[in-house]
Design a protein around this motif. Structure first.
Motif, PDB file in Angstrom:
ATOM      1  N   ILE A 186      24.278 -69.793   8.083  1.00 56.22           N
ATOM      2  CA  ILE A 186      24.144 -71.052   7.356  1.00 56.22           C
ATOM      3  C   ILE A 186      23.677 -70.801   5.923  1.00 56.22           C
ATOM      4  O   ILE A 186      22.844 -69.939   5.666  1.00 56.22           O
ATOM      5  N   ASP A 187      24.213 -71.587   4.990  1.00 56.48           N
ATOM      6  CA  ASP A 187      23.781 -71.555   3.596  1.00 56.48           C
ATOM      7  C   ASP A 187      23.625 -72.996   3.124  1.00 56.48           C
ATOM      8  O   ASP A 187      24.616 -73.710   2.944  1.00 56.48           O
ATOM      9  N   ARG A 188      22.380 -73.438   2.947  1.00 57.82           N
ATOM     10  CA  ARG A 188      22.103 -74.807   2.489  1.00 57.82           C
ATOM     11  C   ARG A 188      21.551 -74.781   1.066  1.00 57.82           C
ATOM     12  O   ARG A 188      20.593 -75.468   0.739  1.00 57.82           O
ATOM     13  N   THR A 189      22.168 -73.947   0.233  1.00 56.57           N
ATOM     14  CA  THR A 189      21.804 -73.883  -1.178  1.00 56.57           C
ATOM     15  C   THR A 189      22.988 -74.395  -1.998  1.00 56.57           C
ATOM     16  O   THR A 189      24.105 -74.500  -1.497  1.00 56.57           O
ATOM     17  N   ARG A 190      22.725 -74.697  -3.255  1.00 54.98           N
ATOM     18  CA  ARG A 190      23.789 -75.095  -4.181  1.00 54.98           C
ATOM     19  C   ARG A 190      23.624 -74.331  -5.482  1.00 54.98           C
ATOM     20  O   ARG A 190      22.528 -73.875  -5.818  1.00 54.98           O
ATOM     21  N   VAL A 191      24.722 -74.229  -6.219  1.00 58.91           N
ATOM     22  CA  VAL A 191      24.692 -73.555  -7.523  1.00 58.91           C
ATOM     23  C   VAL A 191      25.470 -74.384  -8.534  1.00 58.91           C
ATOM     24  O   VAL A 191      26.218 -75.299  -8.182  1.00 58.91           O
ATOM     25  N   GLY A 192      25.269 -74.065  -9.788  1.00 60.12           N
ATOM     26  CA  GLY A 192      26.071 -74.653 -10.851  1.00 60.12           C
ATOM     27  C   GLY A 192      25.875 -76.149 -11.032  1.00 60.12           C
ATOM     28  O   GLY A 192      24.793 -76.690 -10.844  1.00 60.12           O
ATOM     29  N   LYS A 193      26.961 -76.848 -11.391  1.00 57.09           N
ATOM     30  CA  LYS A 193      26.923 -78.282 -11.692  1.00 57.09           C
ATOM     31  C   LYS A 193      26.484 -79.102 -10.487  1.00 57.09           C
ATOM     32  O   LYS A 193      25.791 -80.117 -10.631  1.00 57.09           O
ATOM     33  N   SER A 194      26.891 -78.676  -9.309  1.00 53.21           N
ATOM     34  CA  SER A 194      26.505 -79.392  -8.093  1.00 53.21           C
ATOM     35  C   SER A 194      24.991 -79.415  -7.924  1.00 53.21           C
ATOM     36  O   SER A 194      24.400 -80.439  -7.578  1.00 53.21           O
ATOM     37  N   LEU A 202      16.806 -77.012  -3.428  1.00 50.64           N
ATOM     38  CA  LEU A 202      17.008 -77.171  -4.862  1.00 50.64           C
ATOM     39  C   LEU A 202      16.402 -76.037  -5.670  1.00 50.64           C
ATOM     40  O   LEU A 202      16.828 -75.776  -6.793  1.00 50.64           O
ATOM     41  N   LYS A 203      15.383 -75.397  -5.142  1.00 53.05           N
ATOM     42  CA  LYS A 203      14.762 -74.286  -5.867  1.00 53.05           C
ATOM     43  C   LYS A 203      14.118 -73.335  -4.874  1.00 53.05           C
ATOM     44  O   LYS A 203      13.851 -73.714  -3.727  1.00 53.05           O
ATOM     45  N   ASN A 204      13.900 -72.117  -5.309  1.00 56.08           N
ATOM     46  CA  ASN A 204      13.242 -71.140  -4.447  1.00 56.08           C
ATOM     47  C   ASN A 204      11.730 -71.281  -4.578  1.00 56.08           C
ATOM     48  O   ASN A 204      11.231 -71.962  -5.470  1.00 56.08           O
ATOM     49  N   ILE A 205      11.013 -70.663  -3.674  1.00 58.20           N
ATOM     50  CA  ILE A 205       9.559 -70.645  -3.727  1.00 58.20           C
ATOM     51  C   ILE A 205       9.123 -69.312  -4.315  1.00 58.20           C
ATOM     52  O   ILE A 205       9.592 -68.252  -3.880  1.00 58.20           O
ATOM     53  N   LYS A 206       8.245 -69.365  -5.302  1.00 58.28           N
ATOM     54  CA  LYS A 206       7.763 -68.131  -5.913  1.00 58.28           C
ATOM     55  C   LYS A 206       7.106 -67.255  -4.859  1.00 58.28           C
ATOM     56  O   LYS A 206       6.295 -67.728  -4.062  1.00 58.28           O
ATOM     57  N   GLU A 207       7.457 -65.987  -4.853  1.00 57.67           N
ATOM     58  CA  GLU A 207       7.003 -65.063  -3.812  1.00 57.67           C
ATOM     59  C   GLU A 207       6.291 -63.872  -4.444  1.00 57.67           C
ATOM     60  O   GLU A 207       6.895 -63.132  -5.231  1.00 57.67           O
ATOM     61  N   PRO A 208       5.000 -63.676  -4.142  1.00 54.70           N
ATOM     62  CA  PRO A 208       4.280 -62.529  -4.723  1.00 54.70           C
ATOM     63  C   PRO A 208       4.818 -61.176  -4.270  1.00 54.70           C
ATOM     64  O   PRO A 208       4.582 -60.164  -4.936  1.00 54.70           O
ATOM     65  N   TYR A 209       5.540 -61.155  -3.153  1.00 60.13           N
ATOM     66  CA  TYR A 209       6.116 -59.897  -2.655  1.00 60.13           C
ATOM     67  C   TYR A 209       7.643 -59.930  -2.783  1.00 60.13           C
ATOM     68  O   TYR A 209       8.374 -59.559  -1.876  1.00 60.13           O
ATOM     69  N   GLU A 210       8.117 -60.400  -3.918  1.00 60.71           N
ATOM     70  CA  GLU A 210       9.551 -60.608  -4.134  1.00 60.71           C
ATOM     71  C   GLU A 210      10.357 -59.327  -3.913  1.00 60.71           C
ATOM     72  O   GLU A 210      11.489 -59.375  -3.423  1.00 60.71           O
ATOM     73  N   THR A 211       9.792 -58.174  -4.242  1.00 63.09           N
ATOM     74  CA  THR A 211      10.533 -56.914  -4.104  1.00 63.09           C
ATOM     75  C   THR A 211      10.788 -56.548  -2.650  1.00 63.09           C
ATOM     76  O   THR A 211      11.633 -55.703  -2.367  1.00 63.09           O
ATOM     77  N   VAL A 212      10.052 -57.164  -1.727  1.00 62.75           N
ATOM     78  CA  VAL A 212      10.273 -56.879  -0.299  1.00 62.75           C
ATOM     79  C   VAL A 212      10.578 -58.167   0.473  1.00 62.75           C
ATOM     80  O   VAL A 212      10.285 -58.268   1.652  1.00 62.75           O
TER      81      VAL A 212
END
Length: 381
Positions: A11-19, A158-168
């Motif tokens: 499943i992918d419930r994200t959107r990109v671009g103009k949408s 609509l947006k991601n959540i900032k993650e302190p461990y983004e590299t993992v």
């Protein structure tokens, strides 16, 4: 070949671009509901396919089927309801069919199309999911403090959540690409919520003798008092993996998901989630996701017999101990010596040693891991 996503489609419930831009603008004028950390990370896990095949929060029929039959209404295995609890005051201007903005940390995180609004019986939920209605169980206690109404419907992130461990932090689409790149066709997932001791290392390496690679996936988020804090878990695993595992034998990624302490039902849930990441096998602990004495010592193994169609293979590796005569980690199946020669690994004893500023013995925990833990003034919740 890594496993197919649960239900056959990631499943992918994200959107990109103009949408995405259009929906962000529309969301500003929608009714708004504030959500907590746990619901926010459920949204993220729905959006990125961690909870495939779910596209949103459970409908009433799915909810009832999951708590009573351990399956979605379409008969697909599912054991832990993914629900969005709301206060009745939040619903004054909301009706079925509306689109609603879900606000986290004062920002709109996602939109839900409300298909149903329904009530739930928390005591019934506790009985079916946890096998107890006692507030002394940390998961049950948290359920009783949840709100009284549930919203059902698909979400759009609509947006991601900032993650302190983004590299993992990896999502299923990432791990599947990485397993392919590393030519890892069979993958054993390891669920953990603690800093690693030699018993954990023993179990992981035992599994690694049967599969191409490991998916080491510590769970970060709400846990009970006395569990290790997130920083300790991440950095202690980094120390262990860097020093004691072949470089291309594993993929390491955190998972933001609330720990339920639901024992056997949570073991199945953990298996489904790791299946979506591409794992073909999951290491299941003797008392997987247990707490106190609410579940039998092997209940989390037995429950897999009820799910021949799960699509991921459990690995039941016996609990490890240190044997003084073997001078090594062992388990009951391979060690012939008496209980007097066996040193059982106790998380409570490890915690007590650390609280006193003492180093656990190196036959229990790697020195590099101990160094990481003791570098924190308070490594526990």
């Amino acid at each position: 070949m890594v496993s197919k996503p649960h239900g056959g489609r990631l499943i992918d419930r994200t959107r990109v671009g103009k949408s995405l831009e259009r929906l962000i603008e529309e969301s500003k004028s929608m009714p708004k509901i504030n959500i907590n950390d746990s619901r926010a990370y459920d949204i993220l896990n729905i959006a990125y396919g961690v909870y495939s095949p779910l596209e949103g929060f459970l409908s009433y029929n799915d909810y009832e089927s999951v708590i009573k039959n351990m399956r979605l209404e379409n008969d697909l295995p599912w054991t832990i309801p993914i629900i969005l609890d709301v206060d009745e005051n939040d619903l004054k201007d909301i009706k079925e069919g509306d689109e609603v903005s879900l606000v986290y940390n004062n920002e709109i995180l996602a939109v839900i199309r409300v298909e149903e609004i329904y009530s739930w019986d928390k005591k019934e939920y506790a009985y079916y999911i946890y096998k107890t209605t006692s507030r002394e169980h940390p998961g049950v206690n948290k359920v009783y403090d949840m709100k009284n109404k549930l919203l059902a419907g698909p979400i759009t992130l609509l947006k991601n959540i900032k993650e302190p461990y983004e590299t993992v932090r990896l999502f299923p689409k990432d791990t599947r690409v990485l397993f392919d790149h590393l030519n890892i066709k069979s993958v054993a997932a390891f669920q953990t919520r603690n800093a690693p001791h030699l018993g954990h290392e023993y179990v992981m390496k035992a599994a690694l003798t049967f599969v191409d690679g490991l998916f080491i996936n510590p769970l970060l988020g709400w846990k009970k008092k006395g569990d290790f804090i997130d920083d300790v878990i991440v950095n202690s695993y980094r120390a262990l993996l860097t020093n004691y595992f072949p470089k291309d034998s594993y993929v390491f990624s955190i998972l933001r998901m609330e720990m339920k302490y639901a024992g056997p039902k949570e073991a199945i849930h953990h298996a489904i989630v790791r299946k979506n990441f591409g794992a073909t096998h999951i290491i299941v602990g003797r008392d997987h996701a247990g707490v106190g004495n609410y579940y039998g010592p092997y209940d989390s193994w037995k429950i897999f017999e009820e799910f021949p169609d799960l699509g991921i293979m459990p690995l039941f590796i016996r609990e490890a101990f240190y044997c003084k005569k073997c001078n090594a980690m062992a388990n009951e199946k391979i060690c012939p010596h008496s209980e007097n020669d066996r040193v059982r690994i106790s998380g409570t004893q490890i915690r007590n040693s650390i609280i006193k500023g003492e180093r656990p013995p190196e036959y229990i925990m790697r020195p590099e891991v101990i160094d990481v833990i003791l570098s924190y003034k308070n490594p526990f919740y």
